[in-house]
Design a protein around this motif. Structure first.
Motif, short mmCIF file in Angstrom:
data_model
loop_
_atom_site.label_atom_id
_atom_site.label_comp_id
_atom_site.label_asym_id
_atom_site.label_seq_id
_atom_site.Cartn_x
_atom_site.Cartn_y
_atom_site.Cartn_z
N ARG A 286 -75.70 -98.01 99.25
CA ARG A 286 -76.95 -97.39 99.72
C ARG A 286 -77.88 -97.08 98.54
O ARG A 286 -79.09 -97.31 98.61
CB ARG A 286 -76.61 -96.12 100.51
N THR A 287 -77.33 -96.60 97.46
CA THR A 287 -78.12 -96.34 96.25
C THR A 287 -78.71 -97.63 95.71
O THR A 287 -79.89 -97.69 95.31
CB THR A 287 -77.26 -95.67 95.18
N LEU B 49 -81.65 -98.90 97.93
CA LEU B 49 -82.87 -98.12 97.73
C LEU B 49 -83.52 -98.41 96.38
O LEU B 49 -84.75 -98.49 96.27
CB LEU B 49 -82.57 -96.64 97.85
N ASN B 50 -82.71 -98.59 95.37
CA ASN B 50 -83.26 -98.85 94.04
C ASN B 50 -84.07 -100.14 94.04
O ASN B 50 -85.18 -100.19 93.48
CB ASN B 50 -82.13 -98.95 93.02
N SER C 123 -87.28 -100.10 96.68
CA SER C 123 -88.36 -99.23 96.22
C SER C 123 -89.23 -99.94 95.19
O SER C 123 -90.41 -99.61 95.03
CB SER C 123 -87.80 -97.93 95.64
N LEU D 30 -80.38 -99.60 105.60
CA LEU D 30 -79.68 -98.34 105.38
C LEU D 30 -78.83 -97.96 106.58
O LEU D 30 -77.79 -97.32 106.44
CB LEU D 30 -80.69 -97.23 105.08
N GLY E 127 -82.41 -95.89 108.77
CA GLY E 127 -82.79 -95.17 107.55
C GLY E 127 -81.73 -94.23 107.05
O GLY E 127 -82.01 -93.41 106.15
N TYR F 176 -81.47 -91.66 103.69
CA TYR F 176 -82.71 -91.51 102.92
C TYR F 176 -83.73 -90.80 103.79
O TYR F 176 -84.24 -91.34 104.76
CB TYR F 176 -83.24 -92.89 102.49
N LEU G 194 -89.31 -93.65 94.83
CA LEU G 194 -88.00 -93.38 95.42
C LEU G 194 -87.79 -91.90 95.70
O LEU G 194 -87.15 -91.52 96.69
CB LEU G 194 -86.90 -93.90 94.51
N LYS G 195 -88.35 -91.04 94.88
CA LYS G 195 -88.15 -89.61 95.07
C LYS G 195 -88.93 -89.07 96.26
O LYS G 195 -88.45 -88.22 97.02
CB LYS G 195 -88.54 -88.85 93.80
N GLY H 237 -90.97 -91.19 98.52
CA GLY H 237 -91.23 -92.13 99.60
C GLY H 237 -92.68 -92.56 99.70
O GLY H 237 -93.05 -93.32 100.60
#
Length: 581
Positions: free
Chosen positions: A31-32, A35-36, A39, A49, A248, A251, A269-270, A272
């Motif tokens: 999941r990390t 997103l990395n 983004s 997700l 989602g 996140y 990322l922090k 959105g």
């Protein structure tokens, strides 16, 4: 520091060595990783997700590729790709473009189809199951469908066929309660009822069709999914596994705004927040202003219809103001056109808002329900461009598709004034269906004295060479005209406007003092506007050069590369034109 579990995963076989705590850690790592990357690059955020756990569970319990999984749309296959030998495309920015955003057989034996359009997986899986049985092979066949895809007619056709089979077939309904935006239609009311009753409701779409059925309340719990898959692995008949997941999941911004994060451009990322938000006037603004004017000033009895893609046109702006006139039929492109036909036959003036790459799914309705019946439905077509994100989302086939349907008028505006004028004309004419190709470039503006749908507009009258720039390529025609002046060529520049019927009066007049006619279109040359012009001049002394896209499915080339290949730059066009003299 804890060693990442993902470092040890190079194929699905590696998952089978892990205990539940390790698989749970792997889910967090994946999941990390997802997103990395998204983004930074943009992509399908929420769908991926939401299926991390069920994907890990599938590859832990089943034996891919002997056990086969078909991902509907395949926009939720990122975790699948990471676990099947392609994780480098998420770990290393230098390899981000190594894989597509959808399943691709050329990438891996774990992928079976290039799929980017919806509602296909069940029908494909039924065919695979029959092929397995007739060839006396073994293995499970699973179709994963969700994100509103069940409302597509093909999904229901696939369910209908699945119920007739008598061997292994698993249909995993990934039910997250939404589509691209909200779910629409009675079918989703039944899914909600089944969720609310833990799958025990007497009214059950799947059982009514003759299919076995089981419900999983928490598809984002690894232990639950592992147990569910163990239970149904190697089942000897078709079954629907209805799994409730959260789009989602993990996140917060994607959970809070599911529609925006279905697919998202690069974001912080922090927070959105979009990294490069669009500013300034858009063609959507022009469309909405025209809609309001038609309703309030012209008293036009219009309606707005979409098939699950309201975000493309920001249609909820219209829906909030006029909810009784706004209809989202869900992922059901055929229904959107026939629904509009029924409204038009009874005196309304419907406008159907589509993306060109999805509109092709309703080709028969465009031809049969609208073309033959000559019903005054307006169709807005977005996405007409030469691009190559993947082979399934192509924006170059719409001109060939729409401009050759008898009775359908396909218009290509070049400015916001033309767009508004074309919409007004379409909503008040009675000749038949009208489609309007919304420009894909930035908003252009120019005074518009009048609009005649059957006449081309001469922007600049010159001689020797005539440049016909379709829609978004009119600015390129104007740039080329200026560049040709250095070669003592004062070219004529023309806005064609109508892609269906040639303005033979204007074309005939060019023959007097033009030796070369050049057509520019951001679409496939095969079956396109340029071919029509070339055919008209075929028996004359006028030579025609047509520039546009090749007839093929592009895949991951950049737009700049494709434009250069098509010679759609002023420098290349000047070179090709001057060669003729």
């Amino acid at each position: 520091m804890e060693t990442p579990i993902l470092n040890t995963i190079n194929s699905p076989a590696d998952l089978k060595k892990l205990a539940l705590p390790e698989l749970t850690q792997l889910a967090a790592e994946v999941r990390t990783l997802l997103l990395n990357k998204v983004s930074q690059t943009g992509g399908h955020v929420g769908p991926n997700l939401g299926v991390v756990e069920l994907t890990i569970a599938f590859h832990t319990i089943f034996n891919s590729p002997i056990d086969k999984v078909v991902w509907d749309v395949s926009h939720q296959s990122y975790t699948h790709k990471i676990l099947t030998g392609r994780k480098q495309a998420w770990l290393d920015p230098a390899h981000y473009d190594d894989v597509s955003g959808y399943t691709a057989p050329e990438e891996s034996p774990h992928d079976f189809f290039n799929i980017g359009h919806t509602s296909t997986s069940i029908a494909l899986a039924t065919g695979m199951a029959v092929a397995r049985d007739l060839q006396h092979q073994t293995g499970n066949v699973m179709a994963v469908i969700g994100d509103g895809s069940l409302s597509g007619g093909l999904a229901l056709e696939g369910l209908n066929t699945a119920a007739t089979l008598s061997s292994n077939l698993i249909i995993l309904v990934n039910d997250n309660g939404v589509s691209i935006a909200e779910d629409h239609g009675g079918l989703y009311g039944n899914l909600k009822l089944l969720r609310d009753t833990n799958g025990q409701a007497e009214t059950n779409l799947f059982k009514a069709m003759g299919l076995d059925y089981r419900y999983v309340a928490d598809g984002n719990d690894l232990a639950t999914m592992l147990a569910a898959f163990k239970t149904i692995k190697d089942i000897d008949h078709p079954i629907v596994l209805h799994v409730h997941t959260e789009k989602g999941h993990g996140y917060a911004p994607a959970i809070a705004n599911k529609e925006a994060f279905h697919w998202h451009v690069p974001f912080d990322l922090k927070t959105g927040e979009t990294l490069a938000p669009k500013t300034g006037e858009s063609y959507n603004d022009v469309i909405h202003t025209t809609l309001e004017n038609e309703l309030t000033e012209q008293k036009t009895p219009l309606t707005a219809i979409t098939a699950a893609v309201p975000g493309i046109y920001e249609l909820k702006r219209f829906g909030r103001r006029h909810p009784e006139r706004y209809f989202d039929v869900g992922i059901a492109e055929q229904e959107s056109i026939s629904f509009a036909a029924g409204q038009a036959q009874q005196g309304l003036r419907p406008i159907v808002f589509h993306s060109g790459t999805f509109l092709q799914r309703a080709y028969d309705q465009l031809s049969h329900d609208l073309g033959i019946n000559q019903l005054p439905v307006t169709i807005m077509v977005a996405g007409g461009s030469i691009s190559a994100g993947d082979p399934t989302h192509q924006g170059t086939f719409d001109i060939a598709m729409l401009s050759n349907i008898p009775g359908l008028t396909y218009l290509a505006p070049t400015t916001k004034e033309e767009l508004a004028a074309m919409m007004h004309w379409a909503l008040h004419q009675n000749q038949g269906p009208v489609a309007i190709r919304v420009p894909g470039n930035g908003v252009h503006s120019a005074p518009l004295a009048n609009f005649e749908p059957a006449r081309m507009l001469t922007i600049h009258a010159g001689q020797k060479v005539a440049l016909l720039g379709v829609g978004s390529l009119l600015p390129l025609a104007e740039q080329t005209q200026q560049a040709l002046l250095a070669h003592d060529i004062d070219a004529t520049v023309i806005d064609p406007r109508n892609l269906s019927t040639l303005d033979t009066t204007t074309l005939a007049s060019l023959s007097a003092n033009h030796q070369l006619v050049v057509t520019l279109e951001e679409a496939s040359l095969s079956g396109g506007f340029g071919e029509k012009v070339a055919r008209y001049y075929g028996n004359t002394a006028v030579h025609v050069l047509s520039f546009g896209a090749a007839k093929r499915f592009n895949d991951r080339e950049t737009s700049a590369e494709l434009w250069h290949e098509a010679k759609l730059t002023p420098e290349q066009l000047v070179s090709e034109i001057t060669k003729q003299f």
